[in-house]
Scaffold this active site. Structure first.
Site, short mmCIF file in Angstrom:
data_model
loop_
_atom_site.label_atom_id
_atom_site.label_comp_id
_atom_site.label_asym_id
_atom_site.label_seq_id
_atom_site.Cartn_x
_atom_site.Cartn_y
_atom_site.Cartn_z
N HIS A 165 -19.76 -11.13 15.90
CA HIS A 165 -19.86 -9.67 15.90
C HIS A 165 -21.09 -9.22 15.12
O HIS A 165 -21.86 -8.35 15.59
CB HIS A 165 -18.57 -9.11 15.28
CG HIS A 165 -18.55 -7.62 15.15
ND1 HIS A 165 -17.85 -6.81 16.01
CD2 HIS A 165 -19.12 -6.80 14.23
CE1 HIS A 165 -18.00 -5.55 15.63
NE2 HIS A 165 -18.76 -5.52 14.55
N GLU A 166 -21.30 -9.78 13.94
CA GLU A 166 -22.45 -9.39 13.12
C GLU A 166 -23.77 -9.85 13.75
O GLU A 166 -24.79 -9.16 13.62
CB GLU A 166 -22.30 -9.96 11.71
CG GLU A 166 -21.08 -9.45 10.96
CD GLU A 166 -20.99 -7.94 10.92
OE1 GLU A 166 -22.06 -7.28 10.88
OE2 GLU A 166 -19.88 -7.40 10.94
N HIS A 169 -25.08 -7.26 16.03
CA HIS A 169 -25.80 -6.17 15.36
C HIS A 169 -27.26 -6.56 15.11
O HIS A 169 -28.15 -5.72 15.17
CB HIS A 169 -25.11 -5.83 14.04
CG HIS A 169 -23.80 -5.14 14.20
ND1 HIS A 169 -23.62 -4.07 15.05
CD2 HIS A 169 -22.59 -5.35 13.60
CE1 HIS A 169 -22.36 -3.65 14.98
NE2 HIS A 169 -21.72 -4.41 14.12
#
Length: 298
Positions: A165-166, A169
């Site tokens: 998920h990170e 980003h």
């Protein structure tokens, strides 16, 4: 589920929300313009004066731009500074414990899966909640921060989902978008601070000899009100933009890990466990976190 379609939809929604942010600034310009007409004693006789409108619009845009650029310049030091302000320490393979080594291995796996360089990893040792963040302007200065609670309460598959998920980003430029939103909010804050300064003068000086103008302190009070409304709109839109980018990151995490059950397990645990941070720096970076880093609020 078509993950690529989900990603495209999230990007499109984000662009619409940034457009709404621009619209809120335009509304602020109109409100300041009307307050200026009252200050010069022209309203309600005159509601449209092109010269004054262009002057107000130019000054407002310059003020917001100066405040924003100043804030962004302060953040140019990179993601490592943000991680350190949150109480993180750099995690190295030769000094990490077993949980730390697992985290570093997963970060390397996700770097390979996403096709970007391995970022530095910071461990927020004092934070017992489940949370993580990515910070930086580019993939080259990006860092990933993970709380100790994340390592203690998540399985390897769940931790892999959070790290994936990170990485989304980092890959999709969300970090740069988040920092720009922070800068824009600071520009709007500059409007509020200018109004506060004028209000504190509390003088009755008027720009016209005739007693028809608005006192400087009253104009300052109007700027404070306009700035407050702008800040509220900015925070709401920032939260909405963050939510859309979180959807995009979730889809990308599944794309990287090929395991939707990992993220599903994290979400189930977040419903029962705390994700808040105790660091005083969590307020400024709250929109960067995987979970809610602050106390529940409107």
């Amino acid at each position: 589920m078509n993950f690529f379609e989900h990603q495209d939809r999230a990007r499109q929604n984000t662009q619409q929300l940034i457009g709404l942010f621009s619209l809120s600034i335009a509304v602020m310009i109109m409100a300041i313009y009307i307050a200026t007409l009252f200050m010069f004693g022209m309203a309600p006789r005159v509601w449209w004066h092109p010269g004054i409108f262009l002057y107000v619009a130019g000054i407002t845009i310059v003020a917001i731009a100066v405040g924003s650029l100043y804030k962004i310049a302060c953040l140019r030091q990179g993601g490592s500074v943000i991680a350190q302000e949150l109480g993180g320490r750099l995690l190295l393979l030769d000094t990490a414990d077993e949980q730390g080594r697992i985290l570093l291995n997963i970060v390397e796996e996700m770097a390979i899966a996403s096709g970007i360089s391995v970022p530095k990893v910071y461990l927020l040792e004092r934070e017992t909640g489940i949370n993580a963040f990515a910070a930086g302007f580019t993939p080259n200065d990006a860092v990933i921060g993970v709380t100790r609670g994340t390592l203690e309460h998540l399985s390897r598959d769940e931790l892999q989902g959070v790290i994936g998920h990170e990485f989304s980003h980092i890959l999709n430029g969300d970090m740069r978008l988040n920092l720009r939103l922070v800068g824009l909010l600071h520009g709007i804050l500059f409007i509020y601070l200018t109004g506060e300064l004028l209000w504190r003068i509390r003088g009755s000086f008027r720009l016209e000899k005739e007693d028809k103008g608005l006192p400087i302190w009253a104009f300052g009070l109007a700027l404070m009100a306009i700035g407050s409304i702008g800040l509220l709109c900015g925070h709401l839109i920032k939260a909405a933009v963050s939510r859309q980018r979180e959807f995009l990151a979730d889809a990308s995490a599944v794309q990287f890990t090929r395991n939707p059950n990992g993220l599903t397990g994290v979400f189930q645990k977040l419903q029962k466990m705390d994700s808040r941070l105790i660091s005083p720096g969590a307020e400024a970076a709250s929109h960067m976190f995987f979970g809610n880093a602050l106390n529940a609020s409107f």
